[in-house]
Scaffold this active site. Sequence first.
Site, mmCIF file in Angstrom:
data_model
loop_
_atom_site.group_PDB
_atom_site.id
_atom_site.type_symbol
_atom_site.label_atom_id
_atom_site.label_comp_id
_atom_site.label_asym_id
_atom_site.label_seq_id
_atom_site.Cartn_x
_atom_site.Cartn_y
_atom_site.Cartn_z
ATOM 1 N N TYR A 115 38.996 35.820 31.169
ATOM 2 C CA TYR A 115 37.568 35.997 30.901
ATOM 3 C C TYR A 115 36.990 34.731 30.268
ATOM 4 O O TYR A 115 35.917 34.260 30.655
ATOM 5 C CB TYR A 115 37.337 37.201 29.978
ATOM 6 C CG TYR A 115 37.701 38.526 30.603
ATOM 7 C CD1 TYR A 115 36.804 39.206 31.408
ATOM 8 C CD2 TYR A 115 38.956 39.098 30.377
ATOM 9 C CE1 TYR A 115 37.131 40.430 31.981
ATOM 10 C CE2 TYR A 115 39.298 40.317 30.950
ATOM 11 C CZ TYR A 115 38.386 40.979 31.746
ATOM 12 O OH TYR A 115 38.725 42.180 32.320
ATOM 13 N N ASN A 138 29.323 44.448 37.625
ATOM 14 C CA ASN A 138 29.465 43.984 39.007
ATOM 15 C C ASN A 138 29.329 45.151 39.989
ATOM 16 O O ASN A 138 30.164 46.053 40.008
ATOM 17 C CB ASN A 138 30.827 43.294 39.169
ATOM 18 C CG ASN A 138 31.083 42.807 40.572
ATOM 19 O OD1 ASN A 138 30.208 42.778 41.422
ATOM 20 N ND2 ASN A 138 32.323 42.415 40.806
ATOM 21 N N CYS A 146 36.142 40.752 40.762
ATOM 22 C CA CYS A 146 36.339 40.936 39.325
ATOM 23 C C CYS A 146 37.768 41.380 38.998
ATOM 24 O O CYS A 146 38.207 41.220 37.864
ATOM 25 C CB CYS A 146 35.308 41.905 38.760
ATOM 26 S SG CYS A 146 35.183 43.457 39.631
ATOM 27 N N HIS A 147 38.502 41.881 39.992
ATOM 28 C CA HIS A 147 39.896 42.258 39.746
ATOM 29 C C HIS A 147 40.757 41.038 39.440
ATOM 30 O O HIS A 147 41.832 41.161 38.868
ATOM 31 C CB HIS A 147 40.468 43.024 40.948
ATOM 32 C CG HIS A 147 40.487 42.249 42.226
ATOM 33 N ND1 HIS A 147 39.364 42.117 43.018
ATOM 34 C CD2 HIS A 147 41.466 41.546 42.832
ATOM 35 C CE1 HIS A 147 39.673 41.370 44.077
ATOM 36 N NE2 HIS A 147 40.937 41.002 43.980
ATOM 37 N N GLU A 173 47.463 40.768 46.448
ATOM 38 C CA GLU A 173 47.231 39.333 46.486
ATOM 39 C C GLU A 173 48.427 38.528 45.960
ATOM 40 O O GLU A 173 48.411 37.304 45.992
ATOM 41 C CB GLU A 173 45.978 38.985 45.674
ATOM 42 C CG GLU A 173 44.710 39.560 46.269
ATOM 43 C CD GLU A 173 43.454 39.118 45.536
ATOM 44 O OE1 GLU A 173 43.514 38.187 44.712
ATOM 45 O OE2 GLU A 173 42.395 39.720 45.808
#
Length: 190
Positions: A115, A138, A146-147, A173
């Site tokens: 962050y 979001n 945002c993940h 990912e």
Amino acid sequence: MDNHTDVSPSYARLVRLNGLCHEIFELPSGPFFVFADDVALRLTAFEGGIDEKALARDIPRRRNAPIRTALKFLDAYVHGLKAPMPPLDLSVYTEGERAIYRALMKVPFGRTISYGDLARRAGFEGGGRFAGNCMAKNDFPVFIPCHRVIKSDGGIGRFSGGTGIKELLLGHEGSLPVRMRGGASTAHRF
């Protein structure tokens, strides 16, 4: 989120728009709802974030150009590929929030950012809390990823779809952070 009242400001705004439609994409985590008018995406939501009975009554299911582009993007995402981003309606956000989202959209598939680092990249030194608040607001998870934003100690932090979905997306990912002793993380940082 139990029903549409949990996303009521966004959902209530959507219901009032003319020409709005929706489609559902099946992510590995479950149904993912995409809302658009003929200009841009207006909202996305995970299963549980929308009251599906109200949705069926309020907003027709159909594929317009932004939704078709969104579905191609999501299909590519699931297969680890790139695709053109659909147009997103960011008009409800402040310039500062848009700066955070623009910086986040540069974090590639398979990478994470804290962050605080995200806030710094967007020009907000010491703005980690501001970046976190932006993530909570979001309306376009996955599209504005945002993940990929995690805590500085390597913890995954919160997520609008729930931490289980955040873990699933990060795992997909290949960047699921694993907290080590002393707070270090083995995540691929951007």
